[in-house]
Structures are given as C-alpha cells and as structure tokens.
Design a protein around this motif. Structure first.
Motif, PDB file in Angstrom:
ATOM      1  N   TYR A 163       0.827  -1.219   0.000  1.00 34.53           N
ATOM      2  CA  TYR A 163       0.000   0.000   0.000  1.00 34.53           C
ATOM      3  C   TYR A 163       0.855   1.260   0.000  1.00 34.53           C
ATOM      4  O   TYR A 163       0.397   2.326   0.378  1.00 34.53           O
ATOM      5  CB  TYR A 163      -0.992  -0.038   1.176  1.00 34.53           C
ATOM      6  CG  TYR A 163      -1.883  -1.252   1.060  1.00 34.53           C
ATOM      7  CD1 TYR A 163      -2.858  -1.307   0.073  1.00 34.53           C
ATOM      8  CD2 TYR A 163      -1.690  -2.366   1.863  1.00 34.53           C
ATOM      9  CE1 TYR A 163      -3.639  -2.437  -0.083  1.00 34.53           C
ATOM     10  CE2 TYR A 163      -2.467  -3.495   1.710  1.00 34.53           C
ATOM     11  CZ  TYR A 163      -3.442  -3.530   0.742  1.00 34.53           C
ATOM     12  OH  TYR A 163      -4.207  -4.654   0.572  1.00 34.53           O
ATOM     13  N   ARG A 208     -11.413  -5.489   3.280  1.00 34.79           N
ATOM     14  CA  ARG A 208     -10.421  -4.831   2.424  1.00 34.79           C
ATOM     15  C   ARG A 208     -10.987  -3.484   2.012  1.00 34.79           C
ATOM     16  O   ARG A 208     -12.163  -3.369   1.690  1.00 34.79           O
ATOM     17  CB  ARG A 208     -10.134  -5.675   1.173  1.00 34.79           C
ATOM     18  CG  ARG A 208      -9.780  -7.106   1.505  1.00 34.79           C
ATOM     19  CD  ARG A 208      -9.306  -7.854   0.295  1.00 34.79           C
ATOM     20  NE  ARG A 208      -7.965  -7.423  -0.061  1.00 34.79           N
ATOM     21  CZ  ARG A 208      -7.383  -7.757  -1.199  1.00 34.79           C
ATOM     22  NH1 ARG A 208      -8.019  -8.477  -2.077  1.00 34.79           N
ATOM     23  NH2 ARG A 208      -6.164  -7.345  -1.460  1.00 34.79           N
ATOM     24  N   GLY A 221      -7.101 -10.180   2.568  1.00 38.53           N
ATOM     25  CA  GLY A 221      -7.995  -9.517   3.523  1.00 38.53           C
ATOM     26  C   GLY A 221      -7.859 -10.125   4.914  1.00 38.53           C
ATOM     27  O   GLY A 221      -8.631  -9.824   5.815  1.00 38.53           O
TER      28      GLY A 221
HETATM   29  P1  ADP Z   1      -5.008  -7.407   2.446  1.00 36.63           P
HETATM   30  O1  ADP Z   1      -4.767  -8.821   2.111  1.00 36.63           O
HETATM   31  O2  ADP Z   1      -6.114  -6.774   1.649  1.00 36.63           O
HETATM   32  O3  ADP Z   1      -3.761  -6.588   2.445  1.00 36.63           O
HETATM   33  P2  ADP Z   1      -5.092  -6.879   5.303  1.00 36.63           P
HETATM   34  O4  ADP Z   1      -5.941  -7.492   6.360  1.00 36.63           O
HETATM   35  O5  ADP Z   1      -3.624  -7.015   5.450  1.00 36.63           O
HETATM   36  O6  ADP Z   1      -5.603  -7.468   3.931  1.00 36.63           O
HETATM   37  O7  ADP Z   1      -5.459  -5.336   5.225  1.00 36.63           O
HETATM   38  C1  ADP Z   1      -6.821  -4.930   5.176  1.00 36.63           C
HETATM   39  C2  ADP Z   1      -6.951  -3.640   4.372  1.00 36.63           C
HETATM   40  O8  ADP Z   1      -6.348  -2.555   5.092  1.00 36.63           O
HETATM   41  C3  ADP Z   1      -6.234  -3.689   3.029  1.00 36.63           C
HETATM   42  O9  ADP Z   1      -7.075  -4.185   2.026  1.00 36.63           O
HETATM   43  C4  ADP Z   1      -5.851  -2.249   2.798  1.00 36.63           C
HETATM   44  O10 ADP Z   1      -6.891  -1.584   2.120  1.00 36.63           O
HETATM   45  C5  ADP Z   1      -5.731  -1.658   4.191  1.00 36.63           C
HETATM   46  N1  ADP Z   1      -4.308  -1.494   4.608  1.00 36.63           N
HETATM   47  C6  ADP Z   1      -3.567  -2.373   5.323  1.00 36.63           C
HETATM   48  N2  ADP Z   1      -2.320  -1.900   5.536  1.00 36.63           N
HETATM   49  C7  ADP Z   1      -2.278  -0.685   4.947  1.00 36.63           C
HETATM   50  C8  ADP Z   1      -1.265   0.336   4.823  1.00 36.63           C
HETATM   51  N3  ADP Z   1      -0.040   0.166   5.333  1.00 36.63           N
HETATM   52  N4  ADP Z   1      -1.592   1.458   4.137  1.00 36.63           N
HETATM   53  C9  ADP Z   1      -2.824   1.638   3.610  1.00 36.63           C
HETATM   54  N5  ADP Z   1      -3.821   0.728   3.686  1.00 36.63           N
HETATM   55  C10 ADP Z   1      -3.549  -0.422   4.358  1.00 36.63           C
END
Ligand code: ADP
Length: 256
Positions: A163, A208, A221
């Motif tokens: 991200y 997500r 997610g």
């Molecule tokens: P994913 O497999 O989608 O990365 P996560 O549970 O790790 O699932 O994260 C959930 C959601 O949080 C992600 O889909 C993303 O939109 C948001 N997210 C997680 N970490 C970050 C970050 N460092 N910066 C921006 N958005 C983030």
C-alpha cells in the motif's frame, strides 16, 4: 440477554423459595455467528479461484491449447489463481494456529527476523523502488514466540510495501526495553493512508478497503486480522496513525 431462565420451587419450608438462574449466552452466540460467517466467507473466497482454474483449464483441454496466445494467457491466469489459493490457505492456517502454542518461547533475533522478511520481499521492494530504513534500539535478541512475532512483522511489512506508492519509503523501528521487558515495533510507510472510518474495520477478517489501491496483486484480507489476533494471544496491542495521501504508521507493543 437472558436466553435460559430456570425456576426451582421449593415447598419444603413454610416460606416458598424461588431460585432463578440466568445464563448470559450473548458471547457464545456471537462466537457461533463469527464462526459461521467465517466459514461462509472462506468458502466464497476459495470458490472464486477454484472456479476460474476449472473454467480455464477446461477451455484449454477443449482445444484452446492449440492457440499459443490463448495457451499463454490462460496458463498465466491459472498460475496466478493457484498462487491466490495457496496464499488464502496459508493465511487461514495461520489464523487457526495463532490460538495454539501461546506459551511457546524461543530465542529470537529481531534484526535477523526482519532482514529475512525483507529478503523474501526484495523483488517487490526493488520493483517499486522503495527505500527501507531500519533502526534498532536495545538488544535485538529476545525470548519470545518466534512464529508469532514473525507473523506480526511479516504481515505489516507486506502491507507497507503493497500500500505504498512507487519510489516510496518504509521506516522500521524496533525498541527492546530490557527493564520493562517489552518490545515496540513501529512501521511507517508513505502510501495512501487509511481513513478513520476504515481504521475501525481493517482488523476484521476479510475486510479490504479497495483491492485496486494495492501496488502488488494478491492479498487475502486476512493479514491484519492475523496481526491483531496474534497480538491478542500475546497480550500485545497495535495502534494506527494515518493521514490520507501521506502514509500510515502502525505501532505495536508486545510484553515479553
Ligand atoms: P489485504 O490482504 O487486503 O492486504 P489486510 O488485512 O492485510 O488485507 O489489510 C486490510 C486492508 O487494510 C487492506 O485491504 C488495505 O486496504 C488496508 N491497509 C492495510 N495496511 C495498509 C497500509 N499500510 N496502508 C494503507 N492501507 C492499508
């Protein structure tokens, strides 16, 4: 929420006695609901790649394999959907393993662990021209549950890459406080940031914000749910500070 009320009348004595037992089933009903929702979500998430693999392989077997362009394209899809399936299975297994081995401890070198994760992610780091800065305070050797610490670091580092923006930066800080016997892990990226409304939901399983925001394909997610649930079993916690468009900072605190 009193779902069961049992009344016992006793007429032995002159005075009538009534015993009322109230069982509060709210928590166990909620837990059951979470389990059912989880199984439904898992089935749905697994079904999508499986259907795609089935469909494209059938099309190839039915003759499309003789067209070299289609062969390449469909094999590409089958491969990436298989990778997705295996990531999902890996994450689901991690979630179920997190609850076990709570007391298990090993010698962990936090610096080596992070270096190893960065090494595994080096292709993506290079591809998006990201700069990684690291800062360690205190002895990096600790006694902790190695696998759990690794799950927390790995998922947060993967997100700080996914991200981020092209040519962005990741700052990692690890403080081992030997007097308080705890570690603080701070990871900061220069990515898209997370809105306040989403900050309250990103630790939910399968939540997500927006798939298309990611630099890297994939993602289940489940990453942050794994982080949160792992930290719960370690009595640790996590905080977010984020500015939309500027980046996100996750601050993790773990007692040893
Ligand atoms: P994913 O497999 O989608 O990365 P996560 O549970 O790790 O699932 O994260 C959930 C959601 O949080 C992600 O889909 C993303 O939109 C948001 N997210 C997680 N970490 C970050 C970050 N460092 N910066 C921006 N958005 C983030």
């Amino acid at each position: 929420d009193a779902n069961v009320i049992r009344l016992i009348h006793s007429r032995e004595d002159f005075d009538q006695q009534v015993l009322v037992i109230l069982y509060d089933l709210t928590e166990s009903r909620q837990f059951e609901k979470i389990q059912v929702d989880f199984v439904n979500n898992v089935s749905h998430e697994l079904k999508t790649p499986v259907t795609s693999i089935e469909g494209f392989s059938e099309t190839l077997l039915n003759g499309a394999k003789n067209d070299p362009k289609k062969l390449d394209h469909f094999l590409d899809i089958i491969h990436s959907e298989s990778v997705r399936l295996s990531e999902l299975i890996q994450d689901i297994l991690s979630l179920s393993k997190v609850r076990k081995d709570t007391a298990k401890t090993d010698m962990v070198n936090l610096r080596d662990d992070i270096e190893h994760i960065l090494e595994q992610q080096s292709l993506a780091i290079k591809k998006h021209n990201l700069t990684v800065k690291q800062d360690y305070v205190g002895n990096p050797e600790v006694t902790a549950n190695k696998e759990k610490i690794n799950l927390v670091f790995r998922n947060l580092i993967k997100n700080a890459i996914s991200y981020n923006k092209e040519n962005g930066e990741i700052k990692l800080e690890v403080h081992h406080d030997e007097i308080e016997n705890r570690i603080k892990f701070i990871i900061q990226d220069t990515g898209l940031g997370i809105s306040e409304a989403d900050q309250g939901r990103i630790f939910e399983r399968f939540y997500r914000v927006d798939r298309s925001r990611s630099l890297e394909t994939g993602g289940t997610g489940l990453g942050l749910a794994i982080v949160k649930e792992t930290l719960d079993t370690l009595d640790g916690d996590i905080r977010i500070e984020s500015n939309l468009g500027l980046g996100t900072k996750f601050i993790v605190d773990i007692p040893l």
